[in-house]
Motif scaffolding. Sequence first.
Motif, PDB file in Angstrom:
ATOM      1  N   GLY A 155       0.832  -1.200   0.000  1.00 17.53           N
ATOM      2  CA  GLY A 155       0.000   0.000   0.000  1.00 17.53           C
ATOM      3  C   GLY A 155       0.864   1.245   0.000  1.00 17.53           C
ATOM      4  O   GLY A 155       2.065   1.203  -0.271  1.00 17.53           O
ATOM      5  N   GLY A 156       0.249   2.351   0.335  1.00 20.70           N
ATOM      6  CA  GLY A 156       0.959   3.629   0.309  1.00 20.70           C
ATOM      7  C   GLY A 156       2.158   3.683   1.240  1.00 20.70           C
ATOM      8  O   GLY A 156       3.174   4.300   0.920  1.00 20.70           O
ATOM      9  N   LYS A 157       2.063   3.012   2.380  1.00 22.16           N
ATOM     10  CA  LYS A 157       3.175   3.026   3.341  1.00 22.16           C
ATOM     11  C   LYS A 157       4.398   2.334   2.757  1.00 22.16           C
ATOM     12  O   LYS A 157       5.526   2.831   2.878  1.00 22.16           O
ATOM     13  CB  LYS A 157       2.732   2.338   4.630  1.00 22.16           C
ATOM     14  N   ALA A 158       4.188   1.168   2.112  1.00 19.76           N
ATOM     15  CA  ALA A 158       5.310   0.432   1.523  1.00 19.76           C
ATOM     16  C   ALA A 158       5.941   1.225   0.376  1.00 19.76           C
ATOM     17  O   ALA A 158       7.170   1.205   0.203  1.00 19.76           O
ATOM     18  CB  ALA A 158       4.829  -0.937   1.033  1.00 19.76           C
ATOM     19  N   LEU A 159       5.118   1.927  -0.400  1.00 23.11           N
ATOM     20  CA  LEU A 159       5.654   2.729  -1.500  1.00 23.11           C
ATOM     21  C   LEU A 159       6.507   3.882  -0.976  1.00 23.11           C
ATOM     22  O   LEU A 159       7.570   4.186  -1.523  1.00 23.11           O
ATOM     23  CB  LEU A 159       4.507   3.269  -2.362  1.00 23.11           C
ATOM     24  N   THR A 160       6.035   4.518   0.108  1.00 22.65           N
ATOM     25  CA  THR A 160       6.814   5.597   0.715  1.00 22.65           C
ATOM     26  C   THR A 160       8.144   5.078   1.241  1.00 22.65           C
ATOM     27  O   THR A 160       9.191   5.709   1.066  1.00 22.65           O
ATOM     28  CB  THR A 160       6.018   6.259   1.859  1.00 22.65           C
ATOM     29  N   ASN A 161       8.123   3.902   1.880  1.00 21.01           N
ATOM     30  CA  ASN A 161       9.364   3.316   2.403  1.00 21.01           C
ATOM     31  C   ASN A 161      10.336   2.974   1.276  1.00 21.01           C
ATOM     32  O   ASN A 161      11.558   3.138   1.423  1.00 21.01           O
ATOM     33  CB  ASN A 161       9.046   2.063   3.217  1.00 21.01           C
ATOM     34  N   PHE A 162       9.811   2.502   0.147  1.00 18.57           N
ATOM     35  CA  PHE A 162      10.669   2.191  -0.996  1.00 18.57           C
ATOM     36  C   PHE A 162      11.293   3.468  -1.554  1.00 18.57           C
ATOM     37  O   PHE A 162      12.482   3.497  -1.914  1.00 18.57           O
ATOM     38  CB  PHE A 162       9.845   1.470  -2.068  1.00 18.57           C
ATOM     39  N   LEU A 163      10.511   4.543  -1.615  1.00 14.19           N
ATOM     40  CA  LEU A 163      11.040   5.827  -2.081  1.00 14.19           C
ATOM     41  C   LEU A 163      12.129   6.333  -1.131  1.00 14.19           C
ATOM     42  O   LEU A 163      13.143   6.882  -1.568  1.00 14.19           O
ATOM     43  CB  LEU A 163       9.905   6.845  -2.196  1.00 14.19           C
ATOM     44  N   LYS A 164      11.916   6.142   0.171  1.00 18.03           N
ATOM     45  CA  LYS A 164      12.951   6.516   1.156  1.00 18.03           C
ATOM     46  C   LYS A 164      14.264   5.796   0.861  1.00 18.03           C
ATOM     47  O   LYS A 164      15.344   6.399   0.889  1.00 18.03           O
ATOM     48  CB  LYS A 164      12.495   6.121   2.563  1.00 18.03           C
ATOM     49  N   GLU A 165      14.175   4.496   0.594  1.00 18.08           N
ATOM     50  CA  GLU A 165      15.387   3.705   0.322  1.00 18.08           C
ATOM     51  C   GLU A 165      16.108   4.219  -0.918  1.00 18.08           C
ATOM     52  O   GLU A 165      17.338   4.370  -0.914  1.00 18.08           O
ATOM     53  CB  GLU A 165      15.012   2.233   0.128  1.00 18.08           C
ATOM     54  N   LEU A 166      15.363   4.466  -1.986  1.00 18.34           N
ATOM     55  CA  LEU A 166      15.991   4.914  -3.235  1.00 18.34           C
ATOM     56  C   LEU A 166      16.678   6.260  -3.048  1.00 18.34           C
ATOM     57  O   LEU A 166      17.824   6.442  -3.468  1.00 18.34           O
ATOM     58  CB  LEU A 166      14.924   5.018  -4.334  1.00 18.34           C
ATOM     59  N   VAL A 167      15.991   7.215  -2.422  1.00 25.59           N
ATOM     60  CA  VAL A 167      16.565   8.552  -2.243  1.00 25.59           C
ATOM     61  C   VAL A 167      17.748   8.506  -1.279  1.00 25.59           C
ATOM     62  O   VAL A 167      18.769   9.160  -1.498  1.00 25.59           O
ATOM     63  CB  VAL A 167      15.483   9.546  -1.753  1.00 25.59           C
ATOM     64  N   SER A 168      17.628   7.719  -0.212  1.00 27.43           N
ATOM     65  CA  SER A 168      18.709   7.632   0.776  1.00 27.43           C
ATOM     66  C   SER A 168      19.963   7.013   0.161  1.00 27.43           C
ATOM     67  O   SER A 168      21.088   7.407   0.483  1.00 27.43           O
ATOM     68  CB  SER A 168      18.262   6.803   1.984  1.00 27.43           C
ATOM     69  N   TYR A 169      19.772   6.059  -0.736  1.00 28.14           N
ATOM     70  CA  TYR A 169      20.923   5.403  -1.374  1.00 28.14           C
ATOM     71  C   TYR A 169      21.586   6.325  -2.394  1.00 28.14           C
ATOM     72  O   TYR A 169      22.816   6.336  -2.525  1.00 28.14           O
ATOM     73  CB  TYR A 169      20.451   4.115  -2.047  1.00 28.14           C
ATOM     74  N   ARG A 170      20.788   7.125  -3.093  1.00 29.93           N
ATOM     75  CA  ARG A 170      21.325   7.891  -4.217  1.00 29.93           C
ATOM     76  C   ARG A 170      21.711   9.320  -3.861  1.00 29.93           C
ATOM     77  O   ARG A 170      22.549   9.912  -4.532  1.00 29.93           O
ATOM     78  CB  ARG A 170      20.295   7.940  -5.349  1.00 29.93           C
ATOM     79  N   SER A 171      21.060   9.915  -2.856  1.00 34.92           N
ATOM     80  CA  SER A 171      21.382  11.310  -2.545  1.00 34.92           C
ATOM     81  C   SER A 171      21.557  11.560  -1.060  1.00 34.92           C
ATOM     82  O   SER A 171      22.634  11.383  -0.529  1.00 34.92           O
ATOM     83  CB  SER A 171      20.358  12.271  -3.146  1.00 34.92           C
ATOM     84  N   VAL A 172      20.491  11.918  -0.355  1.00 38.43           N
ATOM     85  CA  VAL A 172      20.616  12.242   1.072  1.00 38.43           C
ATOM     86  C   VAL A 172      19.770  11.281   1.898  1.00 38.43           C
ATOM     87  O   VAL A 172      18.771  10.742   1.420  1.00 38.43           O
ATOM     88  CB  VAL A 172      20.168  13.697   1.362  1.00 38.43           C
ATOM     89  N   SER A 173      20.168  11.065   3.139  1.00 38.24           N
ATOM     90  CA  SER A 173      19.450  10.133   3.999  1.00 38.24           C
ATOM     91  C   SER A 173      18.114  10.743   4.437  1.00 38.24           C
ATOM     92  O   SER A 173      18.070  11.796   5.062  1.00 38.24           O
ATOM     93  CB  SER A 173      20.290   9.795   5.235  1.00 38.24           C
ATOM     94  N   VAL A 174      17.031  10.029   4.105  1.00 37.40           N
ATOM     95  CA  VAL A 174      15.691  10.505   4.472  1.00 37.40           C
ATOM     96  C   VAL A 174      14.901   9.384   5.156  1.00 37.40           C
ATOM     97  O   VAL A 174      13.671   9.379   5.138  1.00 37.40           O
ATOM     98  CB  VAL A 174      14.917  11.011   3.227  1.00 37.40           C
TER      99      VAL A 174
END
Length: 424
Positions: free
Chosen positions: A181-200
């Motif tokens: 659901g929306g929570k899992a999608l947000t967590n996946f976006l967190k992982e992608l951004v944290s890996y590629r740019s800044v830790s969120v």
Amino acid sequence: MSNVIVLDNGGGLIKAGNGGERDPSTIIPNCLYRPLSSKKFLHPTPTTEEDLTSAAVRRPIDRGYLINQDLQRDIWNHLFFNLLHINPSNSSLLLTEPLFSPPSIERATDELVFEDFGFNSLFIADSPKLVHLYEASRRPYGLLSKAQCSLVVDCGFSFTHAAPVFQNFTLNYGVKRIDLGGKALTNFLKELVSYRSVSVTDESFIMDDVKEKLCFVSLDVARDLKIARRRGNNNFFRCTYVLPDGVTHTKGFVKDPDEAKKYLTMDDEAYLETRKDTDRAEIMDRKKVDLTKNEFDLTNERFLVPEMIFHPADLGMNQAGLAECIVRAVNSCHPLLHPLLYQSIILTGGSTLFPRFAERLEMELRPLVPDVYQVKIATQEDPILGVWRGGSLLASSPDFKGMCVTKAEYEELGSARCRRRFFH
């Protein structure tokens, strides 16, 4: 008749208001949060303007089900007495509950309603039934209303359901679920951004905002992945999100909203014109992240995150995608219902708000459905409020009072016996 309170108690948002009205009077997150500036957990308000950077969050609902009764009591207490200003003993409650709730959770819910708050009476409804009721009332001469049959696809905060509804009853044996659901999608976006740019990883509220403002569904993933590797203006997907700094602005924002929507004007010709540039620089050098700036860029993350709904296997989940889930739900029902269900697919839930969601779902679904059947997908006018509006409509019907379980019946018969009235 006593006042009827309609409460759509979602995992992400609570929608609450009086039955018979078009819109809920209060919409708040179903959680407590603690910003860095506070030592205790606070109740969110409909107009929270605080800096929510790195705010800690406590939720009473996990994976769709109530896990913390005390926390939910605290949130409801604030909702009923401080926001809605009601007297529960003089009110009836129409409450939404997820499908297939275990008996222990049903008992805990009944205890909250009758013993802790002392509501006069209670009616429990599931989301698909209320969505079907509302859509049928909006189109009284349409197929959905005449056949009294629909397939409700509910992409919510905790999970996604494909639920057949027939004559205002959800066919439980045909319901299929994806644990995404929306929570899992947000967590996946967190992982992608944290890996590629800044830790969120701690920025739940901020990344929810990023997902809602910038993510979209791709109609051709392979093509869009190539476009996302381009440099400069040829990359239609690159956009910048500015994080709150706590001084000049307490909420994040998109740096250039027009640039973020550039992908909507992209067509095949624009793709072919710049194809040569892509061939010359097939592998784009990774952009160095400037840590002094309080911002980050997004490219292919924008469409890879919603892609998980259609292909959960890409996230390592051993589950079918949404299109296959719908086909399995339909095939679980009587063959005579199949053509009606495929023509009456209703999308609801916040995760269906991604641009092009319905178009992509039809593209995925059409090859899986027999040619003799038509596929028609309708998105609700407001997928977040659709369930509440169905509940408000039901609460205003003259038969509603007789459908409820009263507090006296609960005290005499107990939770399990009373639940049978709701046809669970």
